[in-house]
Design a protein around this motif. Structure first.
Motif, mmCIF file in Angstrom:
data_model
loop_
_atom_site.group_PDB
_atom_site.id
_atom_site.type_symbol
_atom_site.label_atom_id
_atom_site.label_comp_id
_atom_site.label_asym_id
_atom_site.label_seq_id
_atom_site.Cartn_x
_atom_site.Cartn_y
_atom_site.Cartn_z
ATOM 1 N N TYR A 354 66.993 78.291 6.804
ATOM 2 C CA TYR A 354 67.678 79.563 7.086
ATOM 3 C C TYR A 354 66.772 80.744 6.719
ATOM 4 O O TYR A 354 66.552 81.658 7.516
ATOM 5 C CB TYR A 354 68.998 79.630 6.315
ATOM 6 N N LEU A 355 66.226 80.679 5.507
ATOM 7 C CA LEU A 355 65.378 81.781 5.054
ATOM 8 C C LEU A 355 64.095 81.859 5.891
ATOM 9 O O LEU A 355 63.637 82.950 6.244
ATOM 10 C CB LEU A 355 65.057 81.616 3.563
ATOM 11 N N MET A 356 63.542 80.710 6.222
ATOM 12 C CA MET A 356 62.316 80.694 7.033
ATOM 13 C C MET A 356 62.570 81.377 8.376
ATOM 14 O O MET A 356 61.778 82.197 8.840
ATOM 15 C CB MET A 356 61.846 79.257 7.256
ATOM 16 N N LYS A 357 63.696 81.041 8.978
ATOM 17 C CA LYS A 357 64.042 81.609 10.278
ATOM 18 C C LYS A 357 64.147 83.135 10.172
ATOM 19 O O LYS A 357 63.612 83.866 11.004
ATOM 20 C CB LYS A 357 65.375 81.006 10.733
ATOM 21 N N ARG A 358 64.812 83.607 9.111
ATOM 22 C CA ARG A 358 64.975 85.048 8.972
ATOM 23 C C ARG A 358 63.630 85.745 8.718
ATOM 24 O O ARG A 358 63.354 86.783 9.288
ATOM 25 C CB ARG A 358 65.961 85.360 7.840
ATOM 26 N N LEU A 359 62.798 85.139 7.879
ATOM 27 C CA LEU A 359 61.515 85.785 7.570
ATOM 28 C C LEU A 359 60.551 85.733 8.747
ATOM 29 O O LEU A 359 59.665 86.573 8.865
ATOM 30 C CB LEU A 359 60.869 85.154 6.329
ATOM 31 N N SER A 360 60.744 84.745 9.626
ATOM 32 C CA SER A 360 59.818 84.602 10.754
ATOM 33 C C SER A 360 59.962 85.774 11.742
ATOM 34 O O SER A 360 59.138 85.925 12.630
ATOM 35 C CB SER A 360 60.035 83.265 11.459
ATOM 36 N N GLU A 361 60.980 86.620 11.557
ATOM 37 C CA GLU A 361 61.068 87.835 12.382
ATOM 38 C C GLU A 361 59.824 88.700 12.208
ATOM 39 O O GLU A 361 59.464 89.464 13.097
ATOM 40 C CB GLU A 361 62.282 88.678 11.947
ATOM 41 N N ARG A 362 59.204 88.663 11.017
ATOM 42 C CA ARG A 362 58.015 89.489 10.781
ATOM 43 C C ARG A 362 56.832 88.633 10.304
ATOM 44 O O ARG A 362 55.719 88.812 10.744
ATOM 45 C CB ARG A 362 58.281 90.525 9.682
ATOM 46 N N PHE A 363 57.095 87.758 9.368
ATOM 47 C CA PHE A 363 56.005 87.031 8.710
ATOM 48 C C PHE A 363 55.493 85.869 9.568
ATOM 49 O O PHE A 363 56.231 85.327 10.383
ATOM 50 C CB PHE A 363 56.494 86.450 7.378
ATOM 51 N N THR A 364 54.231 85.520 9.336
ATOM 52 C CA THR A 364 53.671 84.348 10.004
ATOM 53 C C THR A 364 53.936 83.115 9.148
ATOM 54 O O THR A 364 53.496 83.048 8.001
ATOM 55 C CB THR A 364 52.143 84.506 10.186
ATOM 56 N N ILE A 365 54.666 82.169 9.703
ATOM 57 C CA ILE A 365 54.977 80.933 8.991
ATOM 58 C C ILE A 365 53.934 79.892 9.381
ATOM 59 O O ILE A 365 53.637 79.724 10.563
ATOM 60 C CB ILE A 365 56.381 80.406 9.380
ATOM 61 N N VAL A 366 53.381 79.228 8.383
ATOM 62 C CA VAL A 366 52.409 78.168 8.667
ATOM 63 C C VAL A 366 53.214 76.981 9.203
ATOM 64 O O VAL A 366 54.213 76.605 8.606
ATOM 65 C CB VAL A 366 51.668 77.746 7.377
ATOM 66 N N ASN A 367 52.803 76.424 10.275
ATOM 67 C CA ASN A 367 53.497 75.293 10.895
ATOM 68 C C ASN A 367 54.929 75.624 11.295
ATOM 69 O O ASN A 367 55.849 75.640 10.491
ATOM 70 C CB ASN A 367 53.523 74.076 9.961
ATOM 71 N N HIS A 373 62.276 71.444 2.130
ATOM 72 C CA HIS A 373 62.855 72.298 1.093
ATOM 73 C C HIS A 373 62.081 73.583 0.872
ATOM 74 O O HIS A 373 62.504 74.428 0.110
ATOM 75 C CB HIS A 373 62.907 71.524 -0.209
ATOM 76 N N GLU A 374 60.906 73.705 1.475
ATOM 77 C CA GLU A 374 60.091 74.902 1.265
ATOM 78 C C GLU A 374 59.249 75.145 2.505
ATOM 79 O O GLU A 374 59.096 74.271 3.355
ATOM 80 C CB GLU A 374 59.192 74.748 0.033
ATOM 81 N N PHE A 375 58.724 76.394 2.592
ATOM 82 C CA PHE A 375 57.860 76.722 3.720
ATOM 83 C C PHE A 375 56.774 77.661 3.216
ATOM 84 O O PHE A 375 56.906 78.248 2.133
ATOM 85 C CB PHE A 375 58.658 77.344 4.869
ATOM 86 N N VAL A 376 55.706 77.767 3.989
ATOM 87 C CA VAL A 376 54.566 78.565 3.551
ATOM 88 C C VAL A 376 54.304 79.688 4.553
ATOM 89 O O VAL A 376 54.254 79.463 5.763
ATOM 90 C CB VAL A 376 53.313 77.676 3.379
ATOM 91 N N ILE A 377 54.171 80.897 4.003
ATOM 92 C CA ILE A 377 53.834 82.087 4.790
ATOM 93 C C ILE A 377 52.339 82.315 4.614
ATOM 94 O O ILE A 377 51.813 82.100 3.527
ATOM 95 C CB ILE A 377 54.586 83.311 4.213
ATOM 96 N N THR A 378 51.662 82.777 5.664
ATOM 97 C CA THR A 378 50.286 83.214 5.465
ATOM 98 C C THR A 378 50.187 84.712 5.755
ATOM 99 O O THR A 378 50.702 85.195 6.755
ATOM 100 C CB THR A 378 49.266 82.434 6.331
ATOM 101 N N MET A 379 49.539 85.429 4.858
ATOM 102 C CA MET A 379 49.339 86.880 5.029
ATOM 103 C C MET A 379 47.883 87.143 5.435
ATOM 104 O O MET A 379 47.355 88.240 5.212
ATOM 105 C CB MET A 379 49.660 87.618 3.733
ATOM 106 N N GLU A 380 47.242 86.153 6.012
ATOM 107 C CA GLU A 380 45.821 86.282 6.355
ATOM 108 C C GLU A 380 45.576 87.472 7.288
ATOM 109 O O GLU A 380 44.681 88.283 7.067
ATOM 110 C CB GLU A 380 45.344 84.976 7.014
ATOM 111 N N ARG A 381 46.421 87.570 8.322
ATOM 112 C CA ARG A 381 46.232 88.637 9.305
ATOM 113 C C ARG A 381 46.477 90.013 8.669
ATOM 114 O O ARG A 381 45.675 90.939 8.838
ATOM 115 C CB ARG A 381 47.202 88.420 10.476
ATOM 116 N N GLU A 382 47.559 90.107 7.884
ATOM 117 C CA GLU A 382 47.894 91.384 7.238
ATOM 118 C C GLU A 382 46.792 91.796 6.251
ATOM 119 O O GLU A 382 46.493 92.973 6.095
ATOM 120 C CB GLU A 382 49.239 91.275 6.502
ATOM 121 N N ALA A 383 46.195 90.791 5.598
ATOM 122 C CA ALA A 383 45.117 91.089 4.652
ATOM 123 C C ALA A 383 43.912 91.644 5.389
ATOM 124 O O ALA A 383 43.264 92.594 4.937
ATOM 125 C CB ALA A 383 44.741 89.828 3.877
ATOM 126 N N LYS A 384 43.620 91.060 6.556
ATOM 127 C CA LYS A 384 42.462 91.502 7.343
ATOM 128 C C LYS A 384 42.695 92.884 7.924
ATOM 129 O O LYS A 384 41.858 93.764 7.821
ATOM 130 C CB LYS A 384 42.227 90.513 8.491
#
Ligand SMILES: *Cc1c(COP(=O)(O)O)cnc(C)c1O
Length: 481
Positions: A354-367, A373-384
């Motif tokens: 549920y949370l992954m789906k909501r955050l995927s509106e903006r954030f890049t989700i890995v895979n 039970h958990e998911f990983v966001i990458t901020m690589e693009r935002e950092a660049k």
């Protein structure tokens, strides 16, 4: 904040003793202290306020949302603490005669049976004090298994690059050799790479499933088969069991040996360096090598400690491990029961998705796709593009009354934030968290330069983490008065 020593007021007391009604005794001169002991002098109110103030300086699960990834359950039912504090359990000695501690032995015996059922294993030891210690114990079993068969060239343990750092460290500790396995593009085990890696020198394979990206490896049966066909054994790092507990069993996935972090999945508060338990379960073929003593039941139902285990790898810790941690796990299992336990896993997975789906509106989700039970966001693009890093995001969350996710792990993801909401959060909390994440993201895009200033509300902002780890200053020196 002032320390207790600095708050001390000479002569202030928090106790009043009744007048002494026995003759006073003076210690012989050589045993007497030369100077008065320098202890803080405070009232009970002073002390109570001091500790409450200290508590408010840190962030705990009782303050708010705590989505720290890869640590599994965050809220531990208080009833289990009550049970673990019962004097019948706390005021016994490990060397007491067996007939006086039948209840405690029963807890160990039943907990072993229950957790073997949950993991699909045949036997279990509770001696290891934590997950990493369990890994070491498990690999010692595997090593002994090959040695007992005279299969001594088997010295290599294959470890995927998504593994927790303790996995390769354990292999080295055990005197074996690590074979690093690159993950496929999907973050899972690359079957072809695994086929290339196995051989007559393979002692075993270690896997966390679901892995540190929160993905359940769809090829798990093929993976354990490939390792077994090559003559190796399969070790399951159970740190993420929370995602599958009561639903699928490592034993049925083909694993020969597993450790559980009872302090992650089975109701012992985790963190702060308190006692843990890295219970190790194994299939029958490894049972004889388990650490001694083992709790055994006679035909009349009497429990005893079997000391004589000639093939055992020996002790890995004093006595029977952290008994009260096992007790909490047993209480947790017993309260939830066979029907309740799968609900833990299902809610943990539902909340994460549920949370992954909501955050995927903006954030890049890995895979993309479903997570466990958990998911990983990458901020690589935002950092660049905007110079806003995972660290900036994590620090800003602190000022929003939320504990940050795990940062910069797993190592195979750049600018990683690993989010794990857990099973005990309601939809309202998840929605609130999503709003905070998304609005911070918008701010990061609109005013990226403001993102390096957080946190502003906490006692410590951004410490030099490397220096803090390498040169910790843990000593208090009292100013001379
Ligand atoms: C926490 C963890 C470990 C190590 O367990 P400890 O109890 O901290 O020693 C090993 N593997 C994974 C995947 C973990 O998350």
């Amino acid at each position: 904040m002032k320390l207790l020593f600095e708050k001390s007021i000479p002569g202030r007391r928090s106790y009043y003793l009744a007048p002494c009604d026995v003759p006073e005794y003076t210690l012989p001169a050589p045993m007497q202290r030369q100077e008065a002991l320098d202890l803080p002098e405070l009232s009970e109110t002073d002390v109570s306020r001091h500790y409450s103030a200290l508590e408010r300086l840190s962030f705990g699960v009782n303050q708010g949302f705590y989505p720290l990834g890869s640590c599994t359950m965050k809220y531990n039912p208080k009833i289990n603490e009550k049970l673990a504090a019962l004097s019948g359990f706390t005021e016994i000695h490990p060397l007491q005669p067996e007939h006086t501690v039948q209840g405690a032995l029963r807890v160990l015996y039943e907990a072993e049976r229950s957790l073997c059922e949950v993991t699909g294993m045949d036997a279990m030891t509770f001696q290891p004090a934590a997950g990493a210690h369990g890994e070491l114990t498990g690999l010692m079993l595997i090593k002994r298994y090959h040695e007992a068969r005279g299969d001594t060239p088997r010295r290599k343990i294959i470890v995927p690059d998504s593994a927790h750092g303790t996995n390769p460290a354990t292999v080295s500790m055990c005197g074996m050799e690590v074979v690093n396995l690159s993950s496929g593009a999907d973050g899972c085990v690359d079957l072809e790479a695994l086929r290339q890696a196995v051989g007559p020198d393979t002692a075993g394979f270690m896997l966390t499933n679901p892995n540190t990206l929160g993905i359940f490896d769809p090829n798990i049966m093929r993976i354990t088969e490939i390792v077994h066909e090559a003559g190796g054994l399969c070790y399951y790092d159970g740190a993420n069991l929370n995602a599958v507990v009561g639903v699928v069993r490592p034993g049925d996935m083909g694993f020969d040996c597993v450790h559980l972090n009872l302090h992650k999945t089975f109701s012992t508060p985790h963190g702060g360096g308190g006692p843990g338990s890295g219970a190790v379960g194994c299939k029958a073929r490894l049972e004889a090598y388990l650490p001694a003593p083992r709790v055994v039941m006679s035909e009349e139902g009497k429990l005893s400690l079997q000391q004589d285990c000639p093939e055992s790898i020996g002790k890995v810790r004093s006595f029977y491990g952290n008994f009260l941690v096992v007790l909490r796990a047993f209480a947790y299992l017993t309260t939830l029961g066979q029907d309740g336990l799968p609900e833990v896993a299902k809610n943990a997975v539902l909340n994460a998705n549920y949370l992954m789906k909501r955050l995927s509106e903006r954030f890049t989700i890995v895979n993309q796709g479903f997570c466990m039970h958990e998911f990983v966001i990458t901020m690589e693009r935002e950092a660049k593009e905007k110079h806003v890093t995972a660290m900036d995001m994590a620090k800003a969350l602190l000022d929003c009354g939320m504990h940050p996710p795990t940062m910069y792990f797993p190592l195979i993801v750049k600018e990683a934030l690993m989010v794990e909401p857990t099973e005990t959060e309601g939809k309202e909390t998840l929605d609130e968290a999503a709003e905070i994440f998304l609005s911070l993201y918008d701010r990061a895009m609109a005013e990226p330069e403001t993102m390096h200033e957080y946190p502003k509300e906490t006692v410590i902002g951004r410490p030099d983490e490397v220096r803090a780890a390498r040169h910790p200053n843990l000593r208090y020196r009292k100013a001379e008065s």
